[in-house]
Design a protein around this motif. Structure first.
Motif, PDB file in Angstrom:
ATOM      1  N   VAL A  84      45.000  94.800  24.850  1.00 41.83           N
ATOM      2  CA  VAL A  84      43.737  95.205  25.470  1.00 41.83           C
ATOM      3  C   VAL A  84      44.113  95.862  26.795  1.00 41.83           C
ATOM      4  O   VAL A  84      44.802  95.250  27.617  1.00 41.83           O
ATOM      5  CB  VAL A  84      42.801  94.003  25.719  1.00 41.83           C
ATOM      6  N   LYS A  85      43.692  97.108  26.968  1.00 42.53           N
ATOM      7  CA  LYS A  85      44.026  97.852  28.187  1.00 42.53           C
ATOM      8  C   LYS A  85      42.732  98.312  28.846  1.00 42.53           C
ATOM      9  O   LYS A  85      41.933  99.015  28.246  1.00 42.53           O
ATOM     10  CB  LYS A  85      44.907  99.053  27.856  1.00 42.53           C
ATOM     11  N   LEU A  86      42.548  97.885  30.091  1.00 38.55           N
ATOM     12  CA  LEU A  86      41.389  98.281  30.876  1.00 38.55           C
ATOM     13  C   LEU A  86      41.871  99.214  31.971  1.00 38.55           C
ATOM     14  O   LEU A  86      42.780  98.863  32.723  1.00 38.55           O
ATOM     15  CB  LEU A  86      40.704  97.056  31.489  1.00 38.55           C
ATOM     16  N   GLY A  87      41.289 100.395  32.043  1.00 38.68           N
ATOM     17  CA  GLY A  87      41.706 101.379  33.037  1.00 38.68           C
ATOM     18  C   GLY A  87      40.516 101.898  33.816  1.00 38.68           C
ATOM     19  O   GLY A  87      39.390 101.964  33.310  1.00 38.68           O
ATOM     20  N   ALA A  88      40.772 102.267  35.057  1.00 33.68           N
ATOM     21  CA  ALA A  88      39.730 102.850  35.902  1.00 33.68           C
ATOM     22  C   ALA A  88      40.365 103.933  36.766  1.00 33.68           C
ATOM     23  O   ALA A  88      41.497 103.776  37.236  1.00 33.68           O
ATOM     24  CB  ALA A  88      39.093 101.783  36.786  1.00 33.68           C
ATOM     25  N   GLU A  89      39.641 105.021  36.944  1.00 35.34           N
ATOM     26  CA  GLU A  89      40.132 106.123  37.757  1.00 35.34           C
ATOM     27  C   GLU A  89      39.011 106.618  38.650  1.00 35.34           C
ATOM     28  O   GLU A  89      37.855 106.704  38.236  1.00 35.34           O
ATOM     29  CB  GLU A  89      40.610 107.265  36.856  1.00 35.34           C
ATOM     30  N   TYR A 133      41.090 123.152  47.020  1.00 30.51           N
ATOM     31  CA  TYR A 133      42.549 123.140  47.055  1.00 30.51           C
ATOM     32  C   TYR A 133      43.149 121.753  47.283  1.00 30.51           C
ATOM     33  O   TYR A 133      44.362 121.622  47.418  1.00 30.51           O
ATOM     34  CB  TYR A 133      43.054 124.096  48.136  1.00 30.51           C
ATOM     35  N   LEU A 134      42.324 120.710  47.342  1.00 25.80           N
ATOM     36  CA  LEU A 134      42.834 119.375  47.628  1.00 25.80           C
ATOM     37  C   LEU A 134      42.163 118.339  46.730  1.00 25.80           C
ATOM     38  O   LEU A 134      40.937 118.267  46.669  1.00 25.80           O
ATOM     39  CB  LEU A 134      42.576 119.026  49.106  1.00 25.80           C
ATOM     40  N   ASP A 135      42.988 117.549  46.039  1.00 28.53           N
ATOM     41  CA  ASP A 135      42.478 116.517  45.133  1.00 28.53           C
ATOM     42  C   ASP A 135      43.173 115.184  45.412  1.00 28.53           C
ATOM     43  O   ASP A 135      44.358 115.156  45.744  1.00 28.53           O
ATOM     44  CB  ASP A 135      42.748 116.890  43.670  1.00 28.53           C
ATOM     45  N   PHE A 136      42.424 114.096  45.246  1.00 25.47           N
ATOM     46  CA  PHE A 136      42.949 112.739  45.358  1.00 25.47           C
ATOM     47  C   PHE A 136      42.566 111.968  44.102  1.00 25.47           C
ATOM     48  O   PHE A 136      41.434 112.089  43.618  1.00 25.47           O
ATOM     49  CB  PHE A 136      42.347 112.010  46.571  1.00 25.47           C
ATOM     50  N   TYR A 137      43.492 111.171  43.597  1.00 21.66           N
ATOM     51  CA  TYR A 137      43.249 110.356  42.399  1.00 21.66           C
ATOM     52  C   TYR A 137      43.745 108.941  42.656  1.00 21.66           C
ATOM     53  O   TYR A 137      44.828 108.751  43.208  1.00 21.66           O
ATOM     54  CB  TYR A 137      44.009 110.911  41.182  1.00 21.66           C
ATOM     55  N   LEU A 138      42.975 107.979  42.213  1.00 25.31           N
ATOM     56  CA  LEU A 138      43.392 106.582  42.254  1.00 25.31           C
ATOM     57  C   LEU A 138      43.167 106.022  40.859  1.00 25.31           C
ATOM     58  O   LEU A 138      42.044 106.061  40.344  1.00 25.31           O
ATOM     59  CB  LEU A 138      42.585 105.788  43.288  1.00 25.31           C
ATOM     60  N   ARG A 139      44.238 105.538  40.235  1.00 27.64           N
ATOM     61  CA  ARG A 139      44.161 105.035  38.865  1.00 27.64           C
ATOM     62  C   ARG A 139      44.747 103.636  38.816  1.00 27.64           C
ATOM     63  O   ARG A 139      45.829 103.385  39.359  1.00 27.64           O
ATOM     64  CB  ARG A 139      44.932 105.952  37.921  1.00 27.64           C
ATOM     65  N   ALA A 140      44.025 102.725  38.167  1.00 30.83           N
ATOM     66  CA  ALA A 140      44.492 101.352  37.975  1.00 30.83           C
ATOM     67  C   ALA A 140      44.360 100.997  36.504  1.00 30.83           C
ATOM     68  O   ALA A 140      43.419 101.452  35.829  1.00 30.83           O
ATOM     69  CB  ALA A 140      43.682 100.383  38.823  1.00 30.83           C
ATOM     70  N   ALA A 141      45.288 100.217  36.010  1.00 34.00           N
ATOM     71  CA  ALA A 141      45.239  99.767  34.619  1.00 34.00           C
ATOM     72  C   ALA A 141      45.712  98.328  34.551  1.00 34.00           C
ATOM     73  O   ALA A 141      46.633  97.923  35.265  1.00 34.00           O
ATOM     74  CB  ALA A 141      46.100 100.652  33.728  1.00 34.00           C
ATOM     75  N   TYR A 197      34.421 109.456  38.490  1.00 37.62           N
ATOM     76  CA  TYR A 197      35.083 108.237  38.020  1.00 37.62           C
ATOM     77  C   TYR A 197      35.263 108.292  36.513  1.00 37.62           C
ATOM     78  O   TYR A 197      34.626 109.086  35.808  1.00 37.62           O
ATOM     79  CB  TYR A 197      34.264 106.992  38.385  1.00 37.62           C
ATOM     80  N   LYS A 198      36.135 107.429  36.031  1.00 37.56           N
ATOM     81  CA  LYS A 198      36.339 107.239  34.604  1.00 37.56           C
ATOM     82  C   LYS A 198      36.747 105.795  34.397  1.00 37.56           C
ATOM     83  O   LYS A 198      37.615 105.278  35.105  1.00 37.56           O
ATOM     84  CB  LYS A 198      37.409 108.190  34.085  1.00 37.56           C
ATOM     85  N   ILE A 199      36.136 105.133  33.443  1.00 34.42           N
ATOM     86  CA  ILE A 199      36.487 103.757  33.077  1.00 34.42           C
ATOM     87  C   ILE A 199      36.717 103.744  31.575  1.00 34.42           C
ATOM     88  O   ILE A 199      35.888 104.270  30.821  1.00 34.42           O
ATOM     89  CB  ILE A 199      35.358 102.763  33.455  1.00 34.42           C
ATOM     90  N   ASP A 200      37.833 103.179  31.160  1.00 35.01           N
ATOM     91  CA  ASP A 200      38.104 103.137  29.725  1.00 35.01           C
ATOM     92  C   ASP A 200      38.633 101.777  29.315  1.00 35.01           C
ATOM     93  O   ASP A 200      39.280 101.077  30.087  1.00 35.01           O
ATOM     94  CB  ASP A 200      39.072 104.250  29.309  1.00 35.01           C
ATOM     95  N   LEU A 201      38.319 101.414  28.104  1.00 33.08           N
ATOM     96  CA  LEU A 201      38.749 100.156  27.508  1.00 33.08           C
ATOM     97  C   LEU A 201      39.357 100.486  26.159  1.00 33.08           C
ATOM     98  O   LEU A 201      38.746 101.188  25.348  1.00 33.08           O
ATOM     99  CB  LEU A 201      37.571  99.200  27.360  1.00 33.08           C
ATOM    100  N   ARG A 202      40.566  99.978  25.939  1.00 37.17           N
ATOM    101  CA  ARG A 202      41.291 100.319  24.719  1.00 37.17           C
ATOM    102  C   ARG A 202      41.759  99.037  24.042  1.00 37.17           C
ATOM    103  O   ARG A 202      42.297  98.141  24.695  1.00 37.17           O
ATOM    104  CB  ARG A 202      42.475 101.193  25.109  1.00 37.17           C
ATOM    105  N   PHE A 203      41.551  98.965  22.741  1.00 34.55           N
ATOM    106  CA  PHE A 203      42.043  97.859  21.926  1.00 34.55           C
ATOM    107  C   PHE A 203      43.042  98.433  20.935  1.00 34.55           C
ATOM    108  O   PHE A 203      42.709  99.368  20.211  1.00 34.55           O
ATOM    109  CB  PHE A 203      40.899  97.183  21.151  1.00 34.55           C
ATOM    110  N   ASP A 204      44.246  97.872  20.908  1.00 35.48           N
ATOM    111  CA  ASP A 204      45.267  98.316  19.960  1.00 35.48           C
ATOM    112  C   ASP A 204      45.803  97.130  19.195  1.00 35.48           C
ATOM    113  O   ASP A 204      46.083  96.079  19.776  1.00 35.48           O
ATOM    114  CB  ASP A 204      46.448  98.972  20.685  1.00 35.48           C
ATOM    115  N   SER A 205      45.950  97.312  17.907  1.00 36.07           N
ATOM    116  CA  SER A 205      46.613  96.329  17.066  1.00 36.07           C
ATOM    117  C   SER A 205      47.842  97.023  16.494  1.00 36.07           C
ATOM    118  O   SER A 205      47.710  97.984  15.739  1.00 36.07           O
ATOM    119  CB  SER A 205      45.676  95.868  15.947  1.00 36.07           C
ATOM    120  N   MET A 206      49.024  96.565  16.898  1.00 36.26           N
ATOM    121  CA  MET A 206      50.259  97.259  16.526  1.00 36.26           C
ATOM    122  C   MET A 206      51.160  96.340  15.707  1.00 36.26           C
ATOM    123  O   MET A 206      51.421  95.214  16.106  1.00 36.26           O
ATOM    124  CB  MET A 206      50.995  97.707  17.787  1.00 36.26           C
ATOM    125  N   GLU A 207      51.610  96.849  14.585  1.00 34.66           N
ATOM    126  CA  GLU A 207      52.604  96.143  13.795  1.00 34.66           C
ATOM    127  C   GLU A 207      53.981  96.648  14.195  1.00 34.66           C
ATOM    128  O   GLU A 207      54.186  97.847  14.372  1.00 34.66           O
ATOM    129  CB  GLU A 207      52.385  96.394  12.303  1.00 34.66           C
TER     130      GLU A 207
END
Length: 182
Positions: free
Chosen positions: A50-55, A63-71, A13-23
């Motif tokens: 604010v972007k919250l992502g989980a994979e 030879y076989l991979d599955f991925y589920l990603r939500a943001a 699994y991977k969980i990430d939280l991102r904060f961006d301030s963009m001009e």
């Protein structure tokens, strides 16, 4: 920031939280000077994102991979009402099959959440663009480490939806090509 880990050698699994301030982040709005209103002009705004992502990935065989990603995306706009044409949520399911390191097959099921477009007829009521599901497949043949050929089919079920307001998808898209690394 985020965390990444394993439940087992086959499941992670991977969980990430991102904060961006963009001009002056850019967004697109329909150009109302064109009669069809299917061309766009940029509009700029200062944005706090604010972007919250989980994979979650599962690899039962080599030879076989599955991925589920939500943001999930949360926009705080300085001047504009909405982040025009940007989805609040995204969901992707991907599976990749690798046959003897020569042939790769890929299936993507994508969901782009609800989006909004600026409504010039009534500035207080944005145009709501519905959530979209899309299915893509791809096949790649690796002749060697430097040469490969591929075919990708996007929007497999030929759904008609607007990618941008009044800018429809082209139904089925077929991409053929090759890559050469030097």
């Amino acid at each position: 920031g985020g965390i990444k880990g394993l439940f087992s050698s086959e499941l992670g699994y991977k969980i990430d939280l991102r904060f961006d301030s963009m001009e002056d982040a850019y967004f697109f709005q329909n150009d109302t000077s064109d009669i069809l209103e299917n061309q766009f002009t940029p509009i700029y705004d200062d944005v706090e994102l604010v972007k919250l992502g989980a994979e979650l990935w599962y690899s039962p065989y080599s030879y076989l991979d599955f991925y589920l990603r939500a943001a999930y995306n949360s926009y705080q706009m300085a001047n504009e009402d909405k982040p025009w044409h940007k989805p609040a949520s995204e969901l992707t399911f991907t599976t990749v099959y690798n046959y003897k390191e020569k042939i790769y097959a890929k299936l993507d099921v994508l969901n782009m959440g609800k989006r909004y477009a600026k409504n010039f007829a009534d500035l207080t009521a944005p145009i709501e663009m519905k959530s979209v599901w899309d299915v893509n497949i791809g096949l790649e043949y690796k002749y060697s480490n430097v040469l490969s050929a591929f075919v990708d089919v996007h929007n497999l079920f030929a759904q008609q939806y607007d990618i941008w307001n009044q800018y429809p998808s082209q139904k089925i898209n077929l991409i053929l090509g090759f890559s050469y690394k030097f």
